[in-house]
Design a protein around this motif. Structure first.
Motif, short mmCIF file in Angstrom:
data_model
loop_
_atom_site.label_atom_id
_atom_site.label_comp_id
_atom_site.label_asym_id
_atom_site.label_seq_id
_atom_site.Cartn_x
_atom_site.Cartn_y
_atom_site.Cartn_z
N UNK A 7 36.35 39.88 25.01
CA UNK A 7 37.35 38.84 24.68
C UNK A 7 38.60 39.51 24.42
N UNK A 8 39.65 38.67 25.09
CA UNK A 8 40.99 39.02 25.33
C UNK A 8 41.80 37.83 24.60
N UNK A 9 42.85 38.37 23.86
CA UNK A 9 43.98 37.54 23.29
C UNK A 9 45.33 37.44 24.10
N UNK A 10 45.96 36.76 24.21
CA UNK A 10 47.41 36.81 24.83
C UNK A 10 47.46 36.46 26.25
N UNK A 11 46.40 36.13 27.11
CA UNK A 11 46.63 35.59 28.34
C UNK A 11 46.88 34.34 28.31
N UNK A 12 47.94 34.02 29.22
CA UNK A 12 48.45 32.60 29.36
C UNK A 12 48.56 32.02 30.55
N UNK A 13 48.56 32.92 31.58
CA UNK A 13 48.73 32.36 32.92
C UNK A 13 47.82 33.13 33.84
N UNK A 14 47.95 32.71 35.09
CA UNK A 14 47.34 33.56 36.23
C UNK A 14 47.60 34.83 36.33
N UNK A 15 48.82 34.98 36.42
CA UNK A 15 49.57 36.30 36.41
C UNK A 15 48.85 37.39 35.43
N UNK A 16 48.60 36.55 34.10
CA UNK A 16 48.14 37.63 33.07
C UNK A 16 46.52 38.10 33.47
N UNK A 17 45.97 37.17 34.28
CA UNK A 17 44.50 37.40 34.93
C UNK A 17 44.62 38.50 35.93
N UNK A 18 45.71 38.37 36.70
CA UNK A 18 45.84 39.59 37.80
C UNK A 18 46.32 40.70 37.17
N UNK A 35 37.62 38.09 35.27
CA UNK A 35 38.57 37.70 34.21
C UNK A 35 38.71 36.24 34.21
N UNK A 36 38.39 35.66 32.96
CA UNK A 36 38.53 34.12 32.57
C UNK A 36 39.76 33.77 31.86
N UNK A 37 40.66 33.10 32.16
CA UNK A 37 41.77 32.52 31.48
C UNK A 37 41.30 31.56 30.64
N UNK A 38 40.42 30.50 31.02
CA UNK A 38 39.70 29.57 30.23
C UNK A 38 38.88 30.13 28.95
N UNK A 55 37.14 52.63 26.89
CA UNK A 55 38.13 53.03 27.70
C UNK A 55 38.57 51.56 28.44
N UNK A 56 37.84 50.84 28.48
CA UNK A 56 38.10 49.38 29.05
C UNK A 56 38.96 48.82 28.40
N UNK A 57 38.55 48.62 26.99
CA UNK A 57 39.58 47.97 26.08
C UNK A 57 40.77 48.56 25.90
N UNK A 58 40.88 49.90 26.09
CA UNK A 58 42.09 50.63 26.00
C UNK A 58 43.27 50.22 27.20
N UNK A 59 42.36 49.99 28.33
CA UNK A 59 43.26 49.69 29.66
C UNK A 59 43.69 48.27 29.38
N UNK A 60 43.05 47.41 28.82
CA UNK A 60 43.56 46.09 28.62
C UNK A 60 44.67 46.03 27.61
N UNK A 61 44.36 46.67 26.35
CA UNK A 61 45.53 46.90 25.50
C UNK A 61 46.73 47.68 26.18
N UNK A 62 46.86 48.53 26.84
CA UNK A 62 47.83 49.17 27.54
C UNK A 62 48.43 48.33 28.60
N UNK A 63 47.69 47.17 29.10
CA UNK A 63 48.34 46.19 29.92
C UNK A 63 49.17 45.19 29.26
#
Length: 68
Positions: A7-18, A35-38, A55-63
């Motif tokens: 689960x990811x918080x903070x994504x608001x657009x397709x750029x976030x998904x990318x 990755x699902x924005x919806x 490590x996957x979670x850390x990569x998301x947080x680093x992004x």
């Protein structure tokens, strides 16, 4: 191979998904990323002998996003 949904918080657009997709694909051992924005989540298929869920979670947080 293993699959996890994060689960990811903070994504608001397709750029976030990318951004999240790119960050996850950059990790050795990651095979597939959806990755699902919806749904505010990423489903990742990966080689669990090469990479951990942490490590996957850390990569998301680093992004720049928060892992719920």
């Amino acid at each position: 191979m293993a699959t996890t949904t994060i689960a990811i918080q903070g994504m608001t657009c397709s750029g976030c998904v990318q951004s999240v997709t790119k960050a996850l694909h950059a990790i050795a051992g990651v095979q597939n990323v959806d990755v699902s924005l919806e749904q505010h989540q990423a489903t990742v298929t990966f080689d669990d002998t090469q990479v951990t869920v942490e490590q996957l979670k850390e990569a998301i947080e680093d992004a720049g996003y928060d892992v719920a």
